[in-house]
Design a protein around this motif. Structure first.
Motif, mmCIF file in Angstrom:
data_model
loop_
_atom_site.group_PDB
_atom_site.id
_atom_site.type_symbol
_atom_site.label_atom_id
_atom_site.label_comp_id
_atom_site.label_asym_id
_atom_site.label_seq_id
_atom_site.Cartn_x
_atom_site.Cartn_y
_atom_site.Cartn_z
ATOM 1 N N GLU A 264 0.837 -1.207 0.000
ATOM 2 C CA GLU A 264 0.000 0.000 0.000
ATOM 3 C C GLU A 264 0.869 1.253 0.000
ATOM 4 N N ILE A 265 1.874 1.270 0.858
ATOM 5 C CA ILE A 265 2.775 2.425 0.919
ATOM 6 C C ILE A 265 3.553 2.549 -0.388
ATOM 7 N N GLY A 266 3.993 1.412 -0.930
ATOM 8 C CA GLY A 266 4.716 1.424 -2.200
ATOM 9 C C GLY A 266 3.882 1.997 -3.330
ATOM 10 N N LYS A 267 2.605 1.597 -3.384
ATOM 11 C CA LYS A 267 1.715 2.141 -4.418
ATOM 12 C C LYS A 267 1.494 3.634 -4.221
ATOM 13 N N MET A 268 1.314 4.060 -2.977
ATOM 14 C CA MET A 268 1.109 5.480 -2.706
ATOM 15 C C MET A 268 2.347 6.287 -3.135
ATOM 16 N N ILE A 269 3.520 5.773 -2.824
ATOM 17 C CA ILE A 269 4.754 6.454 -3.224
ATOM 18 C C ILE A 269 4.890 6.449 -4.746
ATOM 19 N N GLY A 270 4.438 5.366 -5.383
ATOM 20 C CA GLY A 270 4.457 5.311 -6.848
ATOM 21 C C GLY A 270 3.599 6.400 -7.471
ATOM 22 N N TRP A 271 2.411 6.617 -6.918
ATOM 23 C CA TRP A 271 1.562 7.693 -7.438
ATOM 24 C C TRP A 271 2.168 9.061 -7.136
ATOM 25 N N GLY A 272 2.840 9.186 -5.998
ATOM 26 C CA GLY A 272 3.553 10.430 -5.708
ATOM 27 C C GLY A 272 4.654 10.682 -6.727
ATOM 28 N N THR A 273 5.317 9.614 -7.147
ATOM 29 C CA THR A 273 6.347 9.713 -8.184
ATOM 30 C C THR A 273 5.741 10.200 -9.488
ATOM 31 N N ALA A 274 4.594 9.621 -9.860
ATOM 32 C CA ALA A 274 3.936 10.018 -11.113
ATOM 33 C C ALA A 274 3.543 11.487 -11.079
ATOM 34 N N ILE A 275 3.036 11.938 -9.951
ATOM 35 C CA ILE A 275 2.640 13.347 -9.814
ATOM 36 C C ILE A 275 3.871 14.254 -9.898
ATOM 37 N N ALA A 276 4.936 13.886 -9.207
ATOM 38 C CA ALA A 276 6.158 14.706 -9.231
ATOM 39 C C ALA A 276 6.771 14.735 -10.629
ATOM 40 N N VAL B 245 14.287 21.608 -10.475
ATOM 41 C CA VAL B 245 15.338 20.675 -10.050
ATOM 42 C C VAL B 245 14.910 19.951 -8.777
ATOM 43 N N LEU B 246 14.370 20.692 -7.822
ATOM 44 C CA LEU B 246 13.918 20.095 -6.563
ATOM 45 C C LEU B 246 12.827 19.054 -6.808
ATOM 46 N N ILE B 247 11.858 19.386 -7.628
ATOM 47 C CA ILE B 247 10.768 18.462 -7.914
ATOM 48 C C ILE B 247 11.286 17.246 -8.681
ATOM 49 N N GLY B 248 12.233 17.456 -9.586
ATOM 50 C CA GLY B 248 12.846 16.341 -10.298
ATOM 51 C C GLY B 248 13.587 15.403 -9.348
ATOM 52 N N LEU B 249 14.302 15.971 -8.382
ATOM 53 C CA LEU B 249 14.998 15.137 -7.396
ATOM 54 C C LEU B 249 14.013 14.401 -6.492
ATOM 55 N N ILE B 250 12.903 15.049 -6.171
ATOM 56 C CA ILE B 250 11.854 14.374 -5.394
ATOM 57 C C ILE B 250 11.295 13.202 -6.190
ATOM 58 N N ALA B 251 11.057 13.409 -7.489
ATOM 59 C CA ALA B 251 10.549 12.320 -8.340
ATOM 60 C C ALA B 251 11.551 11.173 -8.392
ATOM 61 N N LEU B 252 12.829 11.478 -8.518
ATOM 62 C CA LEU B 252 13.862 10.440 -8.558
ATOM 63 C C LEU B 252 13.904 9.674 -7.241
ATOM 64 N N THR B 253 13.896 10.384 -6.122
ATOM 65 C CA THR B 253 13.938 9.747 -4.806
ATOM 66 C C THR B 253 12.713 8.874 -4.572
ATOM 67 N N LEU B 254 11.533 9.405 -4.906
ATOM 68 C CA LEU B 254 10.304 8.627 -4.723
ATOM 69 C C LEU B 254 10.293 7.387 -5.611
ATOM 70 N N SER B 255 10.810 7.511 -6.833
ATOM 71 C CA SER B 255 10.809 6.349 -7.728
ATOM 72 C C SER B 255 11.735 5.251 -7.209
ATOM 73 N N ILE B 256 12.872 5.629 -6.668
ATOM 74 C CA ILE B 256 13.787 4.634 -6.098
ATOM 75 C C ILE B 256 13.155 3.981 -4.871
ATOM 76 N N LEU B 257 12.538 4.788 -4.018
ATOM 77 C CA LEU B 257 11.875 4.255 -2.826
ATOM 78 C C LEU B 257 10.710 3.336 -3.209
ATOM 79 N N HIS B 258 9.927 3.742 -4.208
ATOM 80 C CA HIS B 258 8.816 2.921 -4.695
ATOM 81 C C HIS B 258 9.332 1.575 -5.200
ATOM 82 N N GLY B 259 10.372 1.606 -6.011
ATOM 83 C CA GLY B 259 10.934 0.366 -6.540
ATOM 84 C C GLY B 259 11.467 -0.547 -5.449
ATOM 85 N N ALA B 260 12.137 0.037 -4.456
ATOM 86 C CA ALA B 260 12.693 -0.771 -3.363
ATOM 87 C C ALA B 260 11.577 -1.427 -2.547
ATOM 88 N N LEU B 261 10.540 -0.666 -2.233
ATOM 89 C CA LEU B 261 9.426 -1.228 -1.457
ATOM 90 C C LEU B 261 8.693 -2.323 -2.225
#
Length: 188
Positions: A58-70, A110-126
């Motif tokens: 559930e958390i992984g999916k939520m972070i995935g959607w956060g990645t898509a938004i970012a 740049v900040l939003i791009g880095l947030i998207a990168l961080t969230l995508s890595i976290l989503h993939g790991a989870l």
């Protein structure tokens, strides 16, 4: 300018608090499973393999959607800049709003791009922790993350040489590939 920052901060705060407070999160995907319809016209027990999604998924999916938004928000910079003159000429009353929004996107790209990168890595790991293996859609998502990493590396070089059209074009091509793979990942 402060108006957009306040709205952005409020949306993020509501997003974070909303998922921390709710007990159950419902997703609208039924994954092809169907409920059994009884003779009296009512639906009964669930047919199929019913496995409850755990908190990690559930958390992984939520972070995935956060990645898509970012990713979508960071990707707004180029089309918004290209259409700014047209928007201002069509909607002259909104000129100051469009200019402020353009400055906000430029400043925080740049900040939003880095947030998207961080969230995508976290989503993939989870999701990898939950699944235990890399399947088809995971490989597609990994490809998207790799293109984001390449675009981030080029973006850092682009910050040093802002006038380089070649670097900008390659950066946008990598982001386009990443967006295409991300959309494929979501659909798969």
């Amino acid at each position: 300018m402060k108006y957009f920052q306040l709205i952005f901060a409020s949306v993020i705060l509501i997003f974070i608090l909303g998922f921390g407070v709710t007990n159950s999160i419902a997703f609208a995907d039924d994954d092809g499973h169907h409920f059994e319809k009884h003779d009296d016209g009512k639906y009964g027990d669930y047919q199929g393999d019913h496995e409850k999604e755990g908190p990690i998924e559930e958390i992984g999916k939520m972070i995935g959607w956060g990645t898509a938004i970012a990713m979508g928000f960071a990707a707004l910079l180029y089309p918004f800049r290209r259409s700014l003159k047209t928007l201002i000429s069509q909607f002259s009353k909104w000129k100051n709003t469009f200019i402020s929004f353009g400055k906000f996107i430029t400043k925080n790209h740049v900040l939003i791009g880095l947030i998207a990168l961080t969230l995508s890595i976290l989503h993939g790991a989870l999701m990898f922790l939950k699944e235990g293996e890399l399947e088809g859609e995971g490989i597609i998502g990994l490809g998207s993350v790799l293109f984001i990493v390449l675009a981030a590396i080029l973006g850092s070089k682009l910050m040093q040489n802002k006038k380089s059209k070649r670097l900008r074009t390659i950066h946008m091509v990598f982001i386009s590939f990443a967006l295409f793979l991300a959309i494929t990942h979501i659909i798969a």
